[in-house]
Design an enzyme around this catalytic site. Structure first.
Site, PDB file in Angstrom:
ATOM      1  N   THR A 246      40.242  27.364  50.143  1.00 48.73           N
ATOM      2  CA  THR A 246      39.754  27.978  51.374  1.00 48.73           C
ATOM      3  C   THR A 246      39.797  29.493  51.219  1.00 48.73           C
ATOM      4  O   THR A 246      40.885  30.079  51.075  1.00 48.73           O
ATOM      5  CB  THR A 246      40.614  27.569  52.589  1.00 48.73           C
ATOM      6  OG1 THR A 246      40.761  26.148  52.584  1.00 48.73           O
ATOM      7  CG2 THR A 246      39.946  28.007  53.889  1.00 48.73           C
TER       8      THR A 246
ATOM      9  N   LYS B  28      34.871  24.756  57.489  1.00 50.24           N
ATOM     10  CA  LYS B  28      36.315  24.597  57.207  1.00 50.24           C
ATOM     11  C   LYS B  28      37.156  25.467  58.157  1.00 50.24           C
ATOM     12  O   LYS B  28      38.180  25.037  58.679  1.00 50.24           O
ATOM     13  CB  LYS B  28      36.575  24.965  55.741  1.00 50.24           C
ATOM     14  CG  LYS B  28      38.019  25.124  55.358  1.00 50.24           C
ATOM     15  CD  LYS B  28      38.810  23.835  55.465  1.00 50.24           C
ATOM     16  CE  LYS B  28      40.289  24.070  55.190  1.00 50.24           C
ATOM     17  NZ  LYS B  28      41.104  22.920  55.539  1.00 50.24           N
TER      18      LYS B  28
HETATM   19  P1  NAP Z   1      49.501  25.881  46.627  1.00 49.61           P
HETATM   20  O1  NAP Z   1      50.326  24.667  46.513  1.00 49.61           O
HETATM   21  O2  NAP Z   1      50.134  27.152  47.084  1.00 49.61           O
HETATM   22  O3  NAP Z   1      48.820  26.126  45.188  1.00 49.61           O
HETATM   23  C1  NAP Z   1      48.122  27.293  44.919  1.00 49.61           C
HETATM   24  C2  NAP Z   1      47.502  27.239  43.555  1.00 49.61           C
HETATM   25  O4  NAP Z   1      46.844  28.502  43.309  1.00 49.61           O
HETATM   26  C3  NAP Z   1      48.509  27.045  42.408  1.00 49.61           C
HETATM   27  O5  NAP Z   1      47.923  26.304  41.382  1.00 49.61           O
HETATM   28  C4  NAP Z   1      48.758  28.492  41.958  1.00 49.61           C
HETATM   29  O6  NAP Z   1      49.187  28.608  40.629  1.00 49.61           O
HETATM   30  C5  NAP Z   1      47.354  29.060  42.088  1.00 49.61           C
HETATM   31  N1  NAP Z   1      47.374  30.519  42.166  1.00 49.61           N
HETATM   32  C6  NAP Z   1      47.870  31.294  43.168  1.00 49.61           C
HETATM   33  N2  NAP Z   1      47.727  32.597  42.868  1.00 49.61           N
HETATM   34  C7  NAP Z   1      47.117  32.660  41.665  1.00 49.61           C
HETATM   35  C8  NAP Z   1      46.686  33.714  40.832  1.00 49.61           C
HETATM   36  N3  NAP Z   1      46.853  35.002  41.183  1.00 49.61           N
HETATM   37  N4  NAP Z   1      46.095  33.401  39.656  1.00 49.61           N
HETATM   38  C9  NAP Z   1      45.911  32.120  39.290  1.00 49.61           C
HETATM   39  N5  NAP Z   1      46.289  31.049  40.038  1.00 49.61           N
HETATM   40  C10 NAP Z   1      46.887  31.329  41.213  1.00 49.61           C
HETATM   41  O7  NAP Z   1      48.255  25.670  47.592  1.00 49.61           O
HETATM   42  P2  NAP Z   1      47.569  24.321  48.101  1.00 49.61           P
HETATM   43  O8  NAP Z   1      48.290  23.822  49.289  1.00 49.61           O
HETATM   44  O9  NAP Z   1      47.338  23.412  46.948  1.00 49.61           O
HETATM   45  O10 NAP Z   1      46.187  24.910  48.649  1.00 49.61           O
HETATM   46  C11 NAP Z   1      45.168  25.352  47.766  1.00 49.61           C
HETATM   47  C12 NAP Z   1      43.990  25.819  48.615  1.00 49.61           C
HETATM   48  O11 NAP Z   1      43.529  24.746  49.439  1.00 49.61           O
HETATM   49  C13 NAP Z   1      44.302  26.979  49.569  1.00 49.61           C
HETATM   50  O12 NAP Z   1      43.169  27.793  49.692  1.00 49.61           O
HETATM   51  C14 NAP Z   1      44.589  26.253  50.893  1.00 49.61           C
HETATM   52  O13 NAP Z   1      44.331  27.086  52.010  1.00 49.61           O
HETATM   53  C15 NAP Z   1      43.606  25.108  50.812  1.00 49.61           C
HETATM   54  N6  NAP Z   1      43.976  23.883  51.547  1.00 49.61           N
HETATM   55  C16 NAP Z   1      45.273  23.456  51.574  1.00 49.61           C
HETATM   56  C17 NAP Z   1      45.588  22.283  52.268  1.00 49.61           C
HETATM   57  C18 NAP Z   1      47.001  21.764  52.363  1.00 49.61           C
HETATM   58  O14 NAP Z   1      47.271  20.969  53.267  1.00 49.61           O
HETATM   59  N7  NAP Z   1      47.912  22.138  51.488  1.00 49.61           N
HETATM   60  C19 NAP Z   1      44.579  21.555  52.919  1.00 49.61           C
HETATM   61  C20 NAP Z   1      43.265  22.001  52.835  1.00 49.61           C
HETATM   62  C21 NAP Z   1      42.981  23.179  52.146  1.00 49.61           C
HETATM   63  P3  NAP Z   1      50.777  28.578  40.273  1.00 49.61           P
HETATM   64  O15 NAP Z   1      51.123  27.130  40.110  1.00 49.61           O
HETATM   65  O16 NAP Z   1      50.873  29.370  39.032  1.00 49.61           O
HETATM   66  O17 NAP Z   1      51.494  29.238  41.432  1.00 49.61           O
END
Ligand code: NAP
Length: 305
Positions: free
Chosen positions: A99, A174
């Site tokens: 997102t 979204k």
């Molecule tokens: P998350 O658990 O915080 O994972 C974030 C991912 O992004 C990890 O793989 C992290 O790598 C990577 N990342 C962050 N900063 C980075 C950088 N500077 N360079 C390279 N990689 C980087 O997040 P998530 O919950 O999976 O969500 C991912 C996306 O989906 C977000 O945009 C969120 O808003 C959206 N979303 C989330 C949900 C939910 O319920 N969780 C639902 C719908 C949409 P590392 O492992 O190295 O930290």
């Protein structure tokens, strides 16, 4: 018979890990990249390639899927000499499922168009449990033909694809959906905090929600344990919803639309973030409201009233 695509998946966080696992389970050839390399090890054990840069991944794949935190994270994996774009020769497809802002998505769509890369703007509705069960709803923006072609890939991670229009319509939809989720979360937290202040157990709120044909909803059920146990392991981190709330307000401000409740939600989430709870589940706003206190003396049923 068409040749199955080679998929490169970037971002193995809470959502990306299970989405990539579902692609593997569906039989796709999947390579993965994650900034923190340790998160790729379980995929290596499953036989997936785990290249060390996004560029290497993109060189070996037809479709690249990104599921990272925010615009800065997306820049980090697609831009620069080791980024995805440096490997694209044209004819590839980029599906962004993270997102990000409407503006970011529009710029990315333009960049892909110029580079001859097909772009799908596909954020998801649904959190960790639905990602695990492959029941995400994919909110799809882009050329309709491209989205149709990608459906077997998208439906390996979700139960439905809702076509929203050209990019950045997937991202725009979204943000509309997350506005509802943000307010449902703060409504639940405020209701539970109000209940506690009136000596009513929040458990009763969940009982009524469960019994009510109108209010019985999976999202409230998913947050029940967090509120009742006062524990907030992240399914959806507060920092991500704060980011999304700010994207919503940017869009509203462009046309002078007032979103007073979303403004208030942003303030509450910012306070929670500043208190150090960015990595907790967004339901931690209950704690920030002061609802998260010791239960001693709580009346659990209204028998005394
Ligand atoms: P998350 O658990 O915080 O994972 C974030 C991912 O992004 C990890 O793989 C992290 O790598 C990577 N990342 C962050 N900063 C980075 C950088 N500077 N360079 C390279 N990689 C980087 O997040 P998530 O919950 O999976 O969500 C991912 C996306 O989906 C977000 O945009 C969120 O808003 C959206 N979303 C989330 C949900 C939910 O319920 N969780 C639902 C719908 C949409 P590392 O492992 O190295 O930290």
């Amino acid at each position: 018979m068409s040749i199955p695509p080679r998929i490169g998946f970037i971002g193995l966080g809470i959502m990306g890990r299970t989405m990539a696992l579902n692609l593997v389970k569906a039989g796709f050839s999947v390579s993965v990249y994650n900034r923190t390399r340790a998160r790729t090890y379980e995929f290596a054990e499953l036989g997936c390639a785990t290249p060390v840069t996004p560029r290497e991944l993109a060189k070996a794949c037809d479709i690249i899927i990104t599921m990272v935190s925010d615009p800065a994270a997306l820049d980090a994996v697609i831009e620069g000499p080791e980024g995805v774009f440096s490997a694209f020769l044209g004819g590839n497809t980029l599906i962004n499922m993270s997102t990000v802002s409407v503006e970011y998505t529009a710029a990315l769509a333009k960049k892909c168009h110029i580079a001859g890369v097909k772009f799908a703007d596909c954020p998801v509705s649904g959190s960790k449990p639905l990602a695990e069960s492959g029941k995400l709803v994919i909110l799809a923006g882009g050329e309709q033909q491209t989205i149709e072609k990608l459906k077997p890939v998208l439906l390996a991670m979700g139960c439905a694809v809702v076509y929203a229009g050209p990019a950045p319509c997937g991202t725009a939809l979204k943000l509309c959906m997350n506005l509802i989720v943000a307010q449902m979360t703060t409504a639940l937290a405020e209701s539970a905090a109000l209940a506690k202040t009136m000596q009513i157990s929040p458990e009763l709120i969940f009982k009524v929600l469960d019994e009510s044909p109108a209010l019985n909803c999976g999202y409230f059920k998913a947050k029940k344990e967090n509120i009742l146990e006062q524990e907030y392991p992240p399914a959806f981190a507060l920092k991500h919803m704060l980011k999304d709330t700010r994207f919503m307000l940017v869009e509203a401000h462009k046309t002078g639309l007032a979103l007073p409740v979303t403004e208030a939600v942003e303030k509450l989430m910012a306070k929670s973030y500043n208190n150090g709870y960015g990595d907790s589940d967004l339901s931690v706003v209950f704690k920030t409201l002061g609802g998260d206190y010791n239960d001693r003396g709580m009346i659990t049923v209204m028998k005394n009233r």
